[in-house]
Design a protein around this motif. Structure first.
Motif, PDB file in Angstrom:
ATOM      1  N   LEU A  12       0.928  -1.285  -0.122  1.00  0.00           N
ATOM      2  CA  LEU A  12       0.124   0.066  -0.139  1.00  0.00           C
ATOM      3  C   LEU A  12       0.810   1.128  -0.080  1.00  0.00           C
ATOM      4  CD1 LEU A  12      -2.720  -1.046   2.547  1.00  0.00           C
ATOM      5  CD2 LEU A  12      -3.116  -0.556  -0.084  1.00  0.00           C
ATOM      6  N   ALA A  13       1.990   1.421   0.671  1.00  0.00           N
ATOM      7  CA  ALA A  13       2.825   2.284   0.781  1.00  0.00           C
ATOM      8  C   ALA A  13       3.467   2.472  -0.771  1.00  0.00           C
ATOM      9  CB  ALA A  13       4.069   2.149   1.572  1.00  0.00           C
ATOM     10  N   ARG A  14       4.050   1.755  -1.379  1.00  0.00           N
ATOM     11  CA  ARG A  14       4.413   1.763  -2.844  1.00  0.00           C
ATOM     12  C   ARG A  14       3.302   2.266  -3.572  1.00  0.00           C
ATOM     13  NH1 ARG A  14       7.206  -3.129  -5.776  1.00  0.00           N
ATOM     14  NH2 ARG A  14       4.907  -3.939  -5.943  1.00  0.00           N
ATOM     15  N   ASP A  15       2.021   1.647  -3.613  1.00  0.00           N
ATOM     16  CA  ASP A  15       1.003   1.958  -4.550  1.00  0.00           C
ATOM     17  C   ASP A  15       0.413   3.608  -4.298  1.00  0.00           C
ATOM     18  OD1 ASP A  15       1.137  -0.555  -5.466  1.00  0.00           O
ATOM     19  OD2 ASP A  15      -0.816  -1.231  -4.417  1.00  0.00           O
ATOM     20  N   ALA A  16       0.953   4.072  -2.915  1.00  0.00           N
ATOM     21  CA  ALA A  16       0.330   5.540  -2.913  1.00  0.00           C
ATOM     22  C   ALA A  16       1.377   6.248  -3.181  1.00  0.00           C
ATOM     23  CB  ALA A  16       0.137   5.548  -1.280  1.00  0.00           C
TER      24      ALA A  16
ATOM     25  N   GLY B   4      -5.845  10.428  -1.239  1.00  0.00           N
ATOM     26  CA  GLY B   4      -5.244  11.863  -1.490  1.00  0.00           C
ATOM     27  C   GLY B   4      -3.858  11.825  -1.922  1.00  0.00           C
ATOM     28  N   LEU B   5      -3.127  11.254  -0.972  1.00  0.00           N
ATOM     29  CA  LEU B   5      -1.802  10.960  -1.094  1.00  0.00           C
ATOM     30  C   LEU B   5      -1.346  10.401  -2.621  1.00  0.00           C
ATOM     31  CD1 LEU B   5      -0.597  10.181   2.425  1.00  0.00           C
ATOM     32  CD2 LEU B   5      -0.370  12.313   1.272  1.00  0.00           C
ATOM     33  N   ALA B   6      -2.060   9.293  -2.681  1.00  0.00           N
ATOM     34  CA  ALA B   6      -1.682   8.536  -4.085  1.00  0.00           C
ATOM     35  C   ALA B   6      -1.950   9.136  -5.325  1.00  0.00           C
ATOM     36  CB  ALA B   6      -2.850   7.250  -4.118  1.00  0.00           C
ATOM     37  N   GLN B   7      -2.776  10.348  -5.139  1.00  0.00           N
ATOM     38  CA  GLN B   7      -3.031  11.330  -6.420  1.00  0.00           C
ATOM     39  C   GLN B   7      -1.764  12.275  -6.495  1.00  0.00           C
ATOM     40  OE1 GLN B   7      -5.706  10.838  -8.768  1.00  0.00           O
ATOM     41  NE2 GLN B   7      -5.722   8.897  -7.271  1.00  0.00           N
ATOM     42  N   VAL B   8      -1.208  12.568  -5.577  1.00  0.00           N
ATOM     43  CA  VAL B   8      -0.388  13.742  -5.358  1.00  0.00           C
ATOM     44  C   VAL B   8       1.044  13.207  -5.485  1.00  0.00           C
ATOM     45  CG1 VAL B   8      -0.133  14.112  -2.989  1.00  0.00           C
ATOM     46  CG2 VAL B   8      -0.021  15.835  -4.719  1.00  0.00           C
ATOM     47  N   LEU B   9       1.630  11.793  -5.115  1.00  0.00           N
ATOM     48  CA  LEU B   9       3.059  11.517  -4.919  1.00  0.00           C
ATOM     49  C   LEU B   9       3.461  10.626  -6.096  1.00  0.00           C
ATOM     50  CD1 LEU B   9       2.810  10.460  -1.109  1.00  0.00           C
ATOM     51  CD2 LEU B   9       3.522  12.544  -2.092  1.00  0.00           C
ATOM     52  N   ARG B  10       2.875  10.713  -7.149  1.00  0.00           N
ATOM     53  CA  ARG B  10       3.226   9.936  -8.302  1.00  0.00           C
ATOM     54  C   ARG B  10       4.581  10.160  -8.843  1.00  0.00           C
ATOM     55  NH1 ARG B  10      -2.180   8.840 -11.884  1.00  0.00           N
ATOM     56  NH2 ARG B  10      -3.520   8.309 -10.240  1.00  0.00           N
ATOM     57  N   PRO B  11       5.339   9.408  -9.341  1.00  0.00           N
ATOM     58  CA  PRO B  11       6.669   9.785  -9.975  1.00  0.00           C
ATOM     59  C   PRO B  11       6.585  10.592 -11.205  1.00  0.00           C
ATOM     60  CG  PRO B  11       6.467   7.443  -9.543  1.00  0.00           C
ATOM     61  CD  PRO B  11       5.126   8.195  -9.320  1.00  0.00           C
ATOM     62  N   ILE B  12       5.284  10.576 -11.815  1.00  0.00           N
ATOM     63  CA  ILE B  12       4.987  11.393 -12.963  1.00  0.00           C
ATOM     64  C   ILE B  12       3.614  12.099 -12.588  1.00  0.00           C
ATOM     65  CG2 ILE B  12       4.484  11.493 -15.575  1.00  0.00           C
ATOM     66  CD1 ILE B  12       5.787   8.801 -15.878  1.00  0.00           C
ATOM     67  N   ALA B  13       3.915  13.383 -12.463  1.00  0.00           N
ATOM     68  CA  ALA B  13       2.765  14.115 -11.881  1.00  0.00           C
ATOM     69  C   ALA B  13       2.633  15.326 -12.495  1.00  0.00           C
ATOM     70  CB  ALA B  13       2.856  13.992  -9.977  1.00  0.00           C
ATOM     71  N   ALA B  14       1.291  15.923 -12.597  1.00  0.00           N
ATOM     72  CA  ALA B  14       1.025  17.107 -12.758  1.00  0.00           C
ATOM     73  C   ALA B  14       0.054  17.682 -11.568  1.00  0.00           C
ATOM     74  CB  ALA B  14       0.046  17.519 -14.198  1.00  0.00           C
ATOM     75  N   LEU B  15       0.753  19.048 -11.152  1.00  0.00           N
ATOM     76  CA  LEU B  15       0.019  19.419  -9.752  1.00  0.00           C
ATOM     77  C   LEU B  15      -0.152  21.044 -10.098  1.00  0.00           C
ATOM     78  CD1 LEU B  15       3.097  18.126  -7.482  1.00  0.00           C
ATOM     79  CD2 LEU B  15       0.696  17.147  -8.064  1.00  0.00           C
ATOM     80  N   ILE B  16      -1.161  21.512  -9.354  1.00  0.00           N
ATOM     81  CA  ILE B  16      -1.519  22.732  -9.176  1.00  0.00           C
ATOM     82  C   ILE B  16      -1.207  23.496  -8.034  1.00  0.00           C
ATOM     83  CG2 ILE B  16      -3.550  24.173  -9.649  1.00  0.00           C
ATOM     84  CD1 ILE B  16      -5.000  22.254 -11.356  1.00  0.00           C
ATOM     85  N   THR B  17      -0.713  24.703  -8.097  1.00  0.00           N
ATOM     86  CA  THR B  17      -0.893  25.680  -6.920  1.00  0.00           C
ATOM     87  C   THR B  17      -1.487  26.968  -7.379  1.00  0.00           C
ATOM     88  OG1 THR B  17       1.310  26.450  -7.676  1.00  0.00           O
ATOM     89  CG2 THR B  17       1.481  24.718  -5.955  1.00  0.00           C
ATOM     90  N   ASP B  18      -2.188  27.490  -6.328  1.00  0.00           N
ATOM     91  CA  ASP B  18      -3.014  28.611  -6.327  1.00  0.00           C
ATOM     92  C   ASP B  18      -2.083  29.856  -6.190  1.00  0.00           C
ATOM     93  OD1 ASP B  18      -4.446  30.878  -6.000  1.00  0.00           O
ATOM     94  OD2 ASP B  18      -6.543  29.582  -4.958  1.00  0.00           O
ATOM     95  N   GLU B  19      -1.766  30.590  -6.999  1.00  0.00           N
ATOM     96  CA  GLU B  19      -0.761  31.914  -6.909  1.00  0.00           C
ATOM     97  C   GLU B  19      -1.687  33.196  -6.645  1.00  0.00           C
ATOM     98  OE1 GLU B  19       2.409  31.264  -6.483  1.00  0.00           O
ATOM     99  OE2 GLU B  19       2.005  29.068  -6.863  1.00  0.00           O
ATOM    100  N   GLY B  20      -2.675  33.195  -6.289  1.00  0.00           N
ATOM    101  CA  GLY B  20      -3.580  34.318  -6.104  1.00  0.00           C
ATOM    102  C   GLY B  20      -3.789  35.250  -7.110  1.00  0.00           C
TER     103      GLY B  20
END
Length: 846
Positions: free
Chosen positions: A350-354, A643-659
């Motif tokens: 499970l740790a690896r899958d996340a 939630g972690l599994a969606q954001v910790l992938r080795p290949i990832a697209a992430l969003i940050t809110d920069e106001g």
């Protein structure tokens, strides 16, 4: 010479003759609990005649595990095992000289053979060897004495008294703090032979110990072996073999073989997020064609990069900087403390899958078995290992220091072979405790952490970085030395977002360099886990709070922490919702934790972030209920895990809110190969209508991160964050999708909601069907006409591999189902919900 703990000797395999290996003494044990001091000797015990109460005892195991097997243990109100005496006995029918090897006795223990005392031990972390002369019928007794006298004995005065563990005099005893931490875990105290007991030397070819470890010489791997037999051996040719390489070992004397094997261009071991955790079979071959399998070993180079100013902390593996992320390990079985390889394997999978690549074993826990570190090697998970010290000001007398020396040397000797061991840390929060009570560095320093442990590490594991304490700052950083818990230097325990109820943007303001603990919440498990505990399935029921963790002395608990974010992010009144609509309360509680995890790790992993790692508190629960774990006590992932599994992938697209600057899109490729991809953006009104969209072909370089402003991708101004507020908000969601350019498969997806509140609910056009993919395997196929927020699946017999996710309109998701119980005959039957849906969709396959 140090005595090995479990696994330090090679284990038999199909091709390894058993005559080489110790015999495990696991059958035939009995145990008896008596009042403290009732019986001084086995003779006194026998004088009472046939005492009632002897139980069959699992070994390795504890008194608690014996009580559990006998149906006597109440996990909620167990006896104070550490304050009674406990006797174990086993009849030995062997004759001749044997070596008894005891890998761990918890905690104040005596070893008797019939009426002769052979050993007194005062540490559960030290292994012992005893030579026995057996006459064909002797009884081995293990007596575990009450801690009362040791805890009441006068010792040197401590400079501080932490509240974490009770009583404070536990600092004088080398035992785990598990079971002694009110508010943290059930009060199940460790007593008994918790590690294996073996007989060594029954065969003329019995192996005493194996010292196996690896190193690197440029691109070549080196395997170093010293193998010692119990008895003198006739000299014969022995070869050490790995892959296609082999070398003849030398006999140092009649009992010792030694040598070094060079493996040319050996593939490196990597954390699984960055490559293959390559392991290589190692064997010993004798001239008589007998083969001893010595296991598998990895080659890797590891160091810490502290940055140009010396105030950072980033793990560098094989020359590649690694964003380390994972969770703090507790234990697979709090009752027995041994646990099986299969139990631990569930959590490693499970740790690896996340997307985790690191587990931390904290100082409040204990040293794990070799199977644990072997699984870490196999699954490509780095291990941050605290020595078993936490919070206390520890004694400095000669006896205590000598015990620590032996403990640390034994642990490092038996784990030398493991490539996954990545950080060795003096302990947890000891320096922080002194600092928070106002002591300057010179008055809170402990030579245990500054001199003794680092010198042992330098001698036995020079390939593993040492950290004085968790948290701590680098030595010589004068600007931060007074505050070991400072977030802007070294390693920190970051609870700004979390326990200290700071807003989400504090994750950036804190400028965290490495969070060796973070993000503790009372994480609500799914309905199946909650319903397994009577009177605890709803937050207003009497037993709910028994599982909710709290810090000793605090007027709040971690339910309160989660509810702060419910109130501020989702704009609901938790107290009112809790009694008016408890099901909605639980679903929002699950969703908000997943949202916070996603937001914080998106911030820490973004391009240009100062943070090089984060370790969530904790991986798994120690009891059923809303505990700290991201995996529940039944072994099922919670919403936080998803939630972690969606954001910790080795290949990832992430969003940050920069106001006012809108949204930044961060692209991450941790793999060793470049990726040709297509980046897509869509802003949706009413969850369906595109009001802004764009796409771009990009190449993600190997081992890289990149940042693209959403407005640059769109090519025009759009108020993505609704920061300018020129009129009504034009959209309610922005979706970023990263696809493989050739196959079109989605590599990663990220979502931004300018209004997080889930007060509006709609008919989303959710459709669900069940498909059987093989005789025993099922999938759910889910799609929606409008964007569905925090889709979750409730099934009493199956858990979904993908859960607690956002579903884009028109995108079909195929979700494999895993049976909660092996060999279940039940077909899938449950419902699919979404937080913004007016109703749930039921499914079944009859």
């Amino acid at each position: 010479m140090s005595v090995p703990s479990p696994g330090a000797s090679a284990s038999p395999s199909a091709s390894s003759p058993s005559a080489y290996f110790p015999r495990l003494l696991s059958e035939g044990w009995e145990c008896l609990t008596t009042r403290a001091g009732a019986y001084a000797t086995p003779a006194a015990l026998r004088a009472e005649g046939q005492l009632a109460g002897w139980l069959a005892a699992p070994v390795p195991g504890t008194i608690a595990s014996a009580w559990r097997e006998a149906g006597k243990l109440n996990l909620e109100t167990p006896p104070a095992f550490a304050f009674d005496d406990h006797w174990y006995r086993l009849v030995l029918c062997e004759k001749g000289l044997r070596r008894l090897r005891m890998h761990g006795l918890a905690t104040l223990s005596e070893v008797w053979l019939d009426d002769t005392k052979l050993l007194d031990s005062d540490s559960m972390f030290v292994a012992h060897d005893l030579d026995l002369h057996l006459d064909g019928h002797a009884t081995l007794y293990l007596c575990f004495r009450s801690l009362s006298a040791a805890l009441g004995a006068k010792r040197t005065r401590a400079r501080w008294r932490p509240r974490l563990a009770q009583p404070a005099t536990l600092r004088n005893v080398r035992t785990t703090l598990l079971g002694h931490m009110p508010g943290w875990c059930p009060p199940i105290q460790a007593v008994g032979p918790w590690r294996p007991v073996e007989l060594v030397g029954e065969s003329p070819t019995s192996i005493d110990r194996v010292d196996l470890h690896s190193s690197l010489d440029n691109n070549d791997g080196l395997i170093h072996l010293t193998l010692t037999f119990v008895h003198p051996q006739p000299e014969q040719t022995a070869r050490l073999v790995c892959n296609d390489a082999s070398t003849t070992l030398q006999w140092r004397d009649t009992q010792t073989l030694a040598g070094t094997l060079r493996v040319v261009d050996a593939p490196r071991w990597w954390p699984h997020t960055h490559g293959e955790p390559a392991l290589h079979r190692v064997a010993l071959e004798f001239a008589n064609n007998e083969v001893i399998e010595l296991g598998r070993i990895g080659f890797r180079e590891l160091r810490v990069d502290r940055g140009p100013l010396g105030d950072g902390f980033q793990l560098v593996v094989n020359g590649v900087p690694v964003f380390a992320r994972g969770a703090c390990w507790t234990h697979a079985d709090l009752v027995s403390l041994s646990g099986s390889r299969e139990q631990a394997q569930t959590f490693f999978q499970l740790a690896r899958d996340a997307g985790m690549n690191l587990l931390r074993v904290g100082g409040t826990m204990l040293y794990e078995s070799d199977a644990f570190y072997g699984l870490a090697d196999e699954y490509g998970l780095l291990i941050w290992q605290d020595f078993a010290f936490a919070n206390f000001d520890y004694p400095t007398d000669a006896a205590f220091t000598a015990s620590v020396q032996r403990e640390a040397e034994q642990f490092l000797s038996r784990t030398r072979r493991f490539a996954s061991l990545a950080v060795l840390c003096g302990g947890s929060e000891a320096d922080q405790q002194g600092a928070m009570l106002g002591l300057p560095p010179e008055l809170r320093a402990q030579t245990l952490f500054t001199q003794q442990l680092p010198s042992i590490v330098a001698a036995l594991r020079p390939d593993v970085p040492y950290v004085m304490n968790s948290p701590s700052v680098p030595a010589g950083d004068a600007g931060a030395t007074a505050w070991p818990f400072a977030t802007r230097a070294g390693v920190t325990h970051y609870y700004g977002v979390g326990a200290y109820q700071r807003p989400l943007d504090d994750a950036r303001r804190a400028n965290v360099r490495f969070a060796s603990e973070c993000l503790a919440f009372a994480n609500v498990p799914d309905d199946v886990a909650l319903n397994a505990v009577p009177l605890a399935s709803k937050p207003h029921e009497p037993r709910w709070k028994a599982a909710v963790p709290r810090d000793p002395g605090a007027g709040w608990d971690f339910d309160d922490v989660r509810e702060y974010y419910l109130r501020t992010l989702y704009q609901v009144d938790p107290a009112r919702l809790r009694y008016e609509d408890p099901e909605r309360y639980l679903d929002l509680s699950r969703a908000v934790v997943a949202e916070v995890m996603t937001e914080v790790f998106s911030e820490w992993r973004r391009h240009g972030s100062s943070c090089a790692g984060g370790i969530v508190w904790q991986l798994q629960d120690l009891r059923p209920g809303a505990g700290w774990g991201v995996i529940d006590a039944l072994g099922a992932p919670k919403s936080a895990w998803h939630g972690l599994a969606q954001v910790l992938r080795p290949i990832a697209a992430l969003i940050t809110d920069e106001g006012l600057d809108g949204l930044d899109v961060h692209l991450i490729n941790e793999t060793a190969v470049p990726i040709d991809a297509r980046l897509e953006l869509a802003s949706l009104r009413d969850g369906a209508t595109k009001v802004a969209s764009a796409s771009k072909d990009i190449t993600l370089a190997a081992r890289s991160t990149a940042r693209i402003q959403a407005s640059d991708l769109l090519g025009q101004f759009f108020d993505f964050t609704y920061a300018y507020r020129f009129g009504p908000r034009a959209h309610d969601a922005t979706v970023i999708t990263l696809r493989d350019k050739i196959s079109g498969n989605v590599l990663s997806e990220a979502f931004h909601f300018p209004d997080r509140a889930c007060t509006q609910r709609h008919d989303l056009g959710l459709e669900v069907r069940v498909e059987q993919t093989s005789k025993e395997n099922w999938e759910l196929v889910v799609n929606a006409k409008r964007l569905a927020r925090w889709v979750h699946i409730v099934d009493p017999h199956y858990r979904a591999t993908l859960d607690w996710f956002h579903l884009s309109p028109g995108r079909e998701r195929r979700i494999p189902l895993i049976a909660r119980q092996r060999n279940t005959s039940h077909p899938p039957e449950g419902e699919v919900r979404a937080l913004n849906a007016t109703f749930s969709i039921h499914y079944s396959r009859n």
